[in-house]
Design a protein around this motif. Structure first.
Motif, PDB file in Angstrom:
ATOM      1  N   TYR A   1      44.121  49.876  38.359  1.00 14.48           N
ATOM      2  CA  TYR A   1      44.518  48.670  37.634  1.00 14.48           C
ATOM      3  C   TYR A   1      43.288  48.218  36.854  1.00 14.48           C
ATOM      4  O   TYR A   1      42.247  47.914  37.452  1.00 14.48           O
ATOM      5  CB  TYR A   1      44.977  47.596  38.628  1.00 14.48           C
ATOM      6  CG  TYR A   1      45.368  46.303  37.977  1.00 14.48           C
ATOM      7  CD1 TYR A   1      46.551  46.187  37.260  1.00 14.48           C
ATOM      8  CD2 TYR A   1      44.557  45.185  38.071  1.00 14.48           C
ATOM      9  CE1 TYR A   1      46.911  45.000  36.660  1.00 14.48           C
ATOM     10  CE2 TYR A   1      44.907  43.989  37.475  1.00 14.48           C
ATOM     11  CZ  TYR A   1      46.086  43.906  36.769  1.00 14.48           C
ATOM     12  OH  TYR A   1      46.440  42.724  36.168  1.00 14.48           O
TER      13      TYR A   1
ATOM     14  N   TYR B   1      49.451  42.824  37.930  1.00 10.88           N
ATOM     15  CA  TYR B   1      49.084  43.676  39.068  1.00 10.88           C
ATOM     16  C   TYR B   1      50.294  43.910  39.973  1.00 10.88           C
ATOM     17  O   TYR B   1      50.581  45.042  40.376  1.00 10.88           O
ATOM     18  CB  TYR B   1      47.933  43.041  39.851  1.00 10.88           C
ATOM     19  CG  TYR B   1      47.651  43.738  41.149  1.00 10.88           C
ATOM     20  CD1 TYR B   1      47.267  45.076  41.165  1.00 10.88           C
ATOM     21  CD2 TYR B   1      47.763  43.073  42.357  1.00 10.88           C
ATOM     22  CE1 TYR B   1      47.012  45.727  42.365  1.00 10.88           C
ATOM     23  CE2 TYR B   1      47.508  43.715  43.555  1.00 10.88           C
ATOM     24  CZ  TYR B   1      47.125  45.040  43.557  1.00 10.88           C
ATOM     25  OH  TYR B   1      46.879  45.687  44.744  1.00 10.88           O
TER      26      TYR B   1
ATOM     27  N   PHE C   1      40.605  48.925  41.404  1.00  7.65           N
ATOM     28  CA  PHE C   1      40.518  47.922  40.347  1.00  7.65           C
ATOM     29  C   PHE C   1      39.316  48.285  39.481  1.00  7.65           C
ATOM     30  O   PHE C   1      38.228  48.527  39.994  1.00  7.65           O
ATOM     31  CB  PHE C   1      40.261  46.525  40.910  1.00  7.65           C
ATOM     32  CG  PHE C   1      41.451  45.827  41.505  1.00  7.65           C
ATOM     33  CD1 PHE C   1      42.696  46.396  41.553  1.00  7.65           C
ATOM     34  CD2 PHE C   1      41.286  44.553  42.040  1.00  7.65           C
ATOM     35  CE1 PHE C   1      43.779  45.733  42.106  1.00  7.65           C
ATOM     36  CE2 PHE C   1      42.361  43.874  42.599  1.00  7.65           C
ATOM     37  CZ  PHE C   1      43.607  44.462  42.627  1.00  7.65           C
TER      38      PHE C   1
ATOM     39  N   GLY D   1      37.329  46.739  35.973  1.00  9.65           N
ATOM     40  CA  GLY D   1      37.314  45.614  35.047  1.00  9.65           C
ATOM     41  C   GLY D   1      36.076  45.598  34.183  1.00  9.65           C
ATOM     42  O   GLY D   1      34.991  45.965  34.622  1.00  9.65           O
TER      43      GLY D   1
ATOM     44  N   ASN E   1      38.999  40.985  38.571  1.00 16.77           N
ATOM     45  CA  ASN E   1      39.276  42.022  39.553  1.00 16.77           C
ATOM     46  C   ASN E   1      38.465  41.840  40.821  1.00 16.77           C
ATOM     47  O   ASN E   1      38.943  42.118  41.915  1.00 16.77           O
ATOM     48  CB  ASN E   1      39.077  43.418  38.960  1.00 16.77           C
ATOM     49  CG  ASN E   1      40.315  43.920  38.256  1.00 16.77           C
ATOM     50  OD1 ASN E   1      41.422  43.446  38.508  1.00 16.77           O
ATOM     51  ND2 ASN E   1      40.151  44.879  37.371  1.00 16.77           N
TER      52      ASN E   1
ATOM     53  N   VAL F   1      36.652  48.498  43.978  1.00 17.57           N
ATOM     54  CA  VAL F   1      36.524  47.641  42.801  1.00 17.57           C
ATOM     55  C   VAL F   1      35.340  48.141  41.985  1.00 17.57           C
ATOM     56  O   VAL F   1      34.225  48.233  42.505  1.00 17.57           O
ATOM     57  CB  VAL F   1      36.312  46.154  43.186  1.00 17.57           C
ATOM     58  CG1 VAL F   1      36.129  45.305  41.938  1.00 17.57           C
ATOM     59  CG2 VAL F   1      37.467  45.639  44.022  1.00 17.57           C
TER      60      VAL F   1
END
Length: 192
Positions: free
Chosen positions: A59, A111, A131, A133, A141, A170
């Protein structure tokens, strides 16, 4: 898990550095790309390996003023390596409390939508969720990735009822700063 983190890091470096595409090796997978949306989301770019598979889900959020299409190159590289990537558009006007709420709501609803449709693209939610970002996207995120209960009051998100488990990995790229157990150091207009 190490393979996931390494793959993401390598893709980010390759995309960031650019270079002569003619010398690059072909992707491991052919990819497909489309933009989808739901009544509770803005547009979401979906880039996935072509054909059957069981792929980890990424994502990805861009920074202020960007949109999901800005992450097309990164998403294509990751999908070529066997990841399903969702890169949504979201509002990024953080000049007011409502603007911050809009950004967080857009990001969270996208999401949850991505989790709902991931299996349609071969996304396997039993594999680690990632995640990624850039700048503000990294901050959002991190905020969403480190907080199990994103909406403890139930007042913000009226999109999808899934509790939407948080990310396993992340990856924050450029412009992000964060303090986890102290006061949040997020550039979100003082929202904690």
């Amino acid at each position: 898990m190490q393979k996931l983190v390494t793959c993401i890091a390598v893709a980010v470096v390759l995309v960031s550095c650019g270079g002569d595409d003619s010398s690059e090796e072909p992707r491991a997978q052919r990819v497909t790309s489309e933009v989808v949306s739901h009544g509770s989301t803005r547009d979401v770019l979906v880039v996935a390996p072509e054909g059957e598979g069981s792929w980890p889900v990424v994502y990805a959020l861009t920074g202020i003023g960007g949109d999901g299409e800005d992450l097309d190159t990164l998403a294509t590289e990751l999908a070529g390596e066997g990841f399903v990537v969702f890169a949504p558009d979201y509002r990024t006007d953080l000049s007011s409390q409502q603007g911050v709420i809009d950004a967080v709501t857009d990001a969270e609803c996208a999401y949850r939508f991505a989790r709902e449709i991931a299996p349609d693209y071969g996304g396997d939610l039993d594999q680690p969720m990632i995640f990624v970002g850039w700048s503000l996207g990294a901050s959002l995120n991190l905020l969403g990735g480190l907080t199990e209960d994103v909406d403890p009051t139930g007042a913000l998100f009226d999109c999808f009822t899934d509790d939407a488990p948080r990310a396993d990995v992340v990856v924050a790229i450029s412009g992000c700063y964060f303090e986890f157990d102290g006061n949040p150091g997020l550039p979100l207009g003082g929202v904690s």
